[in-house]
Design an enzyme around this catalytic site. Structure first.
Site, PDB file in Angstrom:
ATOM      1  N   THR A 179       0.817  -1.212   0.000  1.00  0.00           N
ATOM      2  CA  THR A 179       0.000   0.000   0.000  1.00  0.00           C
ATOM      3  C   THR A 179       0.850   1.261   0.000  1.00  0.00           C
ATOM      4  O   THR A 179       0.354   2.341  -0.312  1.00  0.00           O
ATOM      5  CB  THR A 179      -0.938   0.019   1.218  1.00  0.00           C
ATOM      6  OG1 THR A 179      -0.154  -0.119   2.413  1.00  0.00           O
ATOM      7  CG2 THR A 179      -1.952  -1.109   1.150  1.00  0.00           C
ATOM      8  N   SER A 216       8.590   4.897   5.869  1.00  0.00           N
ATOM      9  CA  SER A 216       7.655   5.491   6.821  1.00  0.00           C
ATOM     10  C   SER A 216       8.141   5.259   8.255  1.00  0.00           C
ATOM     11  O   SER A 216       9.259   5.619   8.592  1.00  0.00           O
ATOM     12  CB  SER A 216       6.248   4.954   6.586  1.00  0.00           C
ATOM     13  OG  SER A 216       5.292   5.628   7.361  1.00  0.00           O
ATOM     14  N   HIS A 217       7.316   4.649   9.110  1.00  0.00           N
ATOM     15  CA  HIS A 217       7.643   4.479  10.524  1.00  0.00           C
ATOM     16  C   HIS A 217       8.404   3.192  10.799  1.00  0.00           C
ATOM     17  O   HIS A 217       8.687   2.882  11.961  1.00  0.00           O
ATOM     18  CB  HIS A 217       6.352   4.484  11.344  1.00  0.00           C
ATOM     19  CG  HIS A 217       5.413   3.373  10.978  1.00  0.00           C
ATOM     20  ND1 HIS A 217       4.757   3.326   9.774  1.00  0.00           N
ATOM     21  CD2 HIS A 217       5.041   2.259  11.654  1.00  0.00           C
ATOM     22  CE1 HIS A 217       4.010   2.233   9.722  1.00  0.00           C
ATOM     23  NE2 HIS A 217       4.159   1.568  10.834  1.00  0.00           N
ATOM     24  N   LYS A 224       8.690   4.717  -2.919  1.00  0.00           N
ATOM     25  CA  LYS A 224       7.319   4.812  -3.436  1.00  0.00           C
ATOM     26  C   LYS A 224       7.224   5.882  -4.520  1.00  0.00           C
ATOM     27  O   LYS A 224       7.955   6.874  -4.517  1.00  0.00           O
ATOM     28  CB  LYS A 224       6.330   5.090  -2.303  1.00  0.00           C
ATOM     29  CG  LYS A 224       6.558   6.369  -1.505  1.00  0.00           C
ATOM     30  CD  LYS A 224       5.556   6.437  -0.353  1.00  0.00           C
ATOM     31  CE  LYS A 224       5.701   7.718   0.448  1.00  0.00           C
ATOM     32  NZ  LYS A 224       4.741   7.802   1.580  1.00  0.00           N
ATOM     33  N   ASP A 280       8.768  10.231   7.645  1.00  0.00           N
ATOM     34  CA  ASP A 280       8.454  10.969   6.418  1.00  0.00           C
ATOM     35  C   ASP A 280       7.271  11.923   6.610  1.00  0.00           C
ATOM     36  O   ASP A 280       6.781  12.509   5.649  1.00  0.00           O
ATOM     37  CB  ASP A 280       8.193  10.028   5.242  1.00  0.00           C
ATOM     38  CG  ASP A 280       6.875   9.282   5.338  1.00  0.00           C
ATOM     39  OD1 ASP A 280       6.541   8.816   6.450  1.00  0.00           O
ATOM     40  OD2 ASP A 280       6.174   9.144   4.319  1.00  0.00           O
ATOM     41  N   ARG A 296       2.305  10.874   8.962  1.00  0.00           N
ATOM     42  CA  ARG A 296       1.423  10.495  10.067  1.00  0.00           C
ATOM     43  C   ARG A 296       1.486  11.540  11.166  1.00  0.00           C
ATOM     44  O   ARG A 296       2.480  12.252  11.316  1.00  0.00           O
ATOM     45  CB  ARG A 296       1.820   9.133  10.644  1.00  0.00           C
ATOM     46  CG  ARG A 296       1.682   7.997   9.651  1.00  0.00           C
ATOM     47  CD  ARG A 296       1.879   6.672  10.320  1.00  0.00           C
ATOM     48  NE  ARG A 296       1.786   5.578   9.363  1.00  0.00           N
ATOM     49  CZ  ARG A 296       1.400   4.351   9.682  1.00  0.00           C
ATOM     50  NH1 ARG A 296       1.050   4.057  10.919  1.00  0.00           N
ATOM     51  NH2 ARG A 296       1.330   3.404   8.759  1.00  0.00           N
ATOM     52  N   GLU A 347      -7.311   4.887   9.997  1.00  0.00           N
ATOM     53  CA  GLU A 347      -7.112   4.623  11.415  1.00  0.00           C
ATOM     54  C   GLU A 347      -5.655   4.594  11.841  1.00  0.00           C
ATOM     55  O   GLU A 347      -5.351   4.723  13.021  1.00  0.00           O
ATOM     56  CB  GLU A 347      -7.780   3.293  11.791  1.00  0.00           C
ATOM     57  CG  GLU A 347      -7.469   2.111  10.881  1.00  0.00           C
ATOM     58  CD  GLU A 347      -6.120   1.477  11.121  1.00  0.00           C
ATOM     59  OE1 GLU A 347      -5.703   1.431  12.277  1.00  0.00           O
ATOM     60  OE2 GLU A 347      -5.501   1.033  10.138  1.00  0.00           O
ATOM     61  N   SER A 348      -4.737   4.471  10.898  1.00  0.00           N
ATOM     62  CA  SER A 348      -3.309   4.412  11.221  1.00  0.00           C
ATOM     63  C   SER A 348      -2.671   5.791  11.263  1.00  0.00           C
ATOM     64  O   SER A 348      -1.493   5.945  10.964  1.00  0.00           O
ATOM     65  CB  SER A 348      -2.581   3.521  10.215  1.00  0.00           C
ATOM     66  OG  SER A 348      -2.805   3.964   8.890  1.00  0.00           O
TER      67      SER A 348
END
Length: 547
Positions: A43, A146-147, A156, A306, A309, A392-393
């Site tokens: 994703t 990301s995390h 990506k 990044d 979030r 939700e993340s």
């Protein structure tokens, strides 16, 4: 049970050896006979680690070559914005990518001074460049996992719509990249890095100030400044640190970056729930350091490396659950953005809290429920038929104040600043607003559980049909919906969602791990939630046993 060291600093022996990891990136050759070592776009792009042969120079050469071929096939010949985060192999991967892009004559824009760039800054830059254009469109690459833990890398592609590439794009790129890998990258064009950096097509620019200045078009920074809020920020060692410093300077805000350190070992991170270093700004364990400082500030916020979030920490409630904050943000925005189109829908992923459904319905607005993945919000945000997209993340984005697109990728900085605007404009922090929502709509209990699943079992779960679920009640209530396609767009959800009046569950296979993810929520109590989970696990177990 949480790991015994969760919330504590990592032992020294758990820190990565940066030099060894970067050596492995350049020297290790993937085993193309092992599916785990091929290019695989989930994703959020391709992710892996040099340590297990799943993220190496060979992968980036092949993937960048494939992106250049995709651009040529689709007639994308504008500039490409190339960003990276602070993970140890992000710099090497960005250099590899530039070598290929320069060899193909792609106009490539990078942050000057070898700087790092948040994902939302790349998305916004693409959209600003493409505004009003029909040809010579821009696109972008962000080098980030990301995390994910420090040993990981990620890569990506964001096409001209500025958002995460859709599966038809990533499937094409993935297939071509793996063809190059299997051929030993014999057809990959590249230049030596020094020549690539000095090429006439390579441009070093500043992405920071244009993004920060433009924030005033999406956020009421005047209200934040007038309220004289003190805002603490922990970038978790990521790309947002420099941005927050410029936000303070350009907009006159009282921002304190509590931890400005950038260290690819991330030695300053407290361990996540499972004992791993993971820069997850929605995790209480990973955010333990900032939570301890919450009384020093009117509001404290965090971002992942990044900066796509958000993490919201209030004096009154501590670290907010992302679902809770999304509901608060949506109610505030729908009542404080008079220029937004009234017909614009609120987008949510189908595993996000049903509190959002109740808030949107209470305001007489339209809800758009889509599968997991931010790519499902891109088209709606781009044409303003969606005013908000959230998952939700702890990922979300929304329109500018005038109702036009801001980003089509997640923007953690934006959502953090919105929390400050909410606090400034209303005199109550987001935790207080959530208390008001629960008084009106009830108090949901939410959980997510990861459970083992073989590839065959994952395939069976992804292929479930509604009639596969023979139960007609869930935790004592009639089932009102059995979904294998998202209500908003009819797209397959890759699993199942079962809904009753006071609760629901959803199950879907992981795209990258041998697990399935079970999400559940109850608007009654913990005992009701436990019953939903128990019945859901029984239903899924029957499905997996048949696989």
């Amino acid at each position: 049970m949480p790991h015994p060291l969760a919330g504590q600093l990592a032992p020294v022996d758990q820190l990565i050896d940066v030099a060894a990891l970067q050596r492995a990136y350049y020297e290790r050759q993937p085993d193309v006979g092992d599916p785990q070592q091929l290019v695989a776009f989930g994703t959020s792009g391709h992710r892996g680690s040099p340590n297990d042969g799943s993220f190496t120079e060979a992968h980036i050469l092949a993937t960048t070559q494939a992106i250049c071929e995709y651009r040529r096939q689709r007639g994308i010949d504008g500039p490409l914005f190339l960003g990276k985060d602070t993970h140890a192999v992000s710099g090497p991967a960005q250099r590899t990518a530039l070598e290929v892009l320069a060899a193909h004559g792609v106009e490539t824009l990078l942050q000057r001074d070898d700087g790092v760039t948040p994902t939302p800054a790349i998305s916004r830059a693409i959209l600003v460049y493409n505004r009003g254009r029909r040809d010579h469109l821009a696109d972008g690459i962000v080098v980030t996992p990301s995390h994910n833990p420090p040993a990981d890398g990620g890569f990506k592609y964001n096409p001209p719509n500025g958002g995460p590439a859709d599966s038809d794009v990533t499937s094409w790129i993935q297939e071509r990249a793996n063809a190059h890998l299997r051929a030993g990258n014999a057809d990959v064009a590249r230049l030596p890095y020094v020549r690539a950096l000095r090429a006439a097509t390579t441009h070093l620019e500043d992405f920071v100030v244009p993004y920060v200045e433009d924030l005033a078009q999406a956020i009421d920074v005047e209200a934040i400044r007038a309220a004289r809020l003190t805002i603490g920020v922990d970038p978790l060692g990521g790309t947002s640190g420099r941005y927050w410093q410029v936000i303070a300077d350009l907009h006159g805000l009282d921002v304190v970056v509590t931890n400005p350190a950038i260290d690819p070992t991330f030695r300053f991170m407290t361990l996540d729930h499972d004992g791993k270093i993971r820069m997850d700004c929605s995790s209480p364990a990973a955010m333990a350091t900032l939570v301890k400082l919450r009384d020093r500030f009117d509001l404290a916020v965090g971002n992942d490396p990044d900066a796509d979030r958000h993490g919201i920490v209030t004096r009154t409630g501590g670290l907010m659950n992302p679902n809770h904050y999304l509901a608060v943000a949506i109610r505030y925005l729908l009542t404080h953005r008079a220029q937004w189109p009234s017909a614009a829908a609120v987008g949510k992923t189908l595993v996000s809290s049903a509190m959002i459904d109740r808030v949107v319905a209470g305001l007489g607005r339209t809800l758009a429920e889509v599968p997991v993945g931010f790519k499902w919000f891109v088209a709606g945000l781009l044409d303003s038929s969606y005013c908000f997209g959230g998952e939700e993340s702890a990922g979300g984005s929304f329109l500018r104040r005038d109702g036009t697109v801001w980003t089509t990728d997640k923007d953690g900085i934006l959502l953090d600043l919105l929390a400050a605007e909410i606090t400034a404009a209303t005199g109550r922090d987001p935790s207080r607003h959530y208390e008001e929502l629960t008084a009106t709509y009830g108090t949901p209990r939410y959980t997510r559980i990861d459970a083992p699943a073989t590839p065959a079992q994952k395939a069976a779960l992804a292929a479930l049909a509604p009639e596969s679920i023979t139960a007609d009640t869930l935790a004592g209530e009639p089932i009102v919906a059995k979904l294998t396609r998202a209500p908003a767009n009819g797209a397959p959800i890759g699993g199942i969602k079962v809904v009753a009046a006071s609760g629901w569950f959803a199950a879907r296979p992981s795209g990258t791990e041998h697990i399935y993810k079970l999400y559940a929520e109850s608007f009654r109590d913990e005992a009701h939630l436990a019953r939903i989970v128990e019945e859901a696990q029984r239903i899924i177990a029957r499905t997996l046993a048949a696989a």
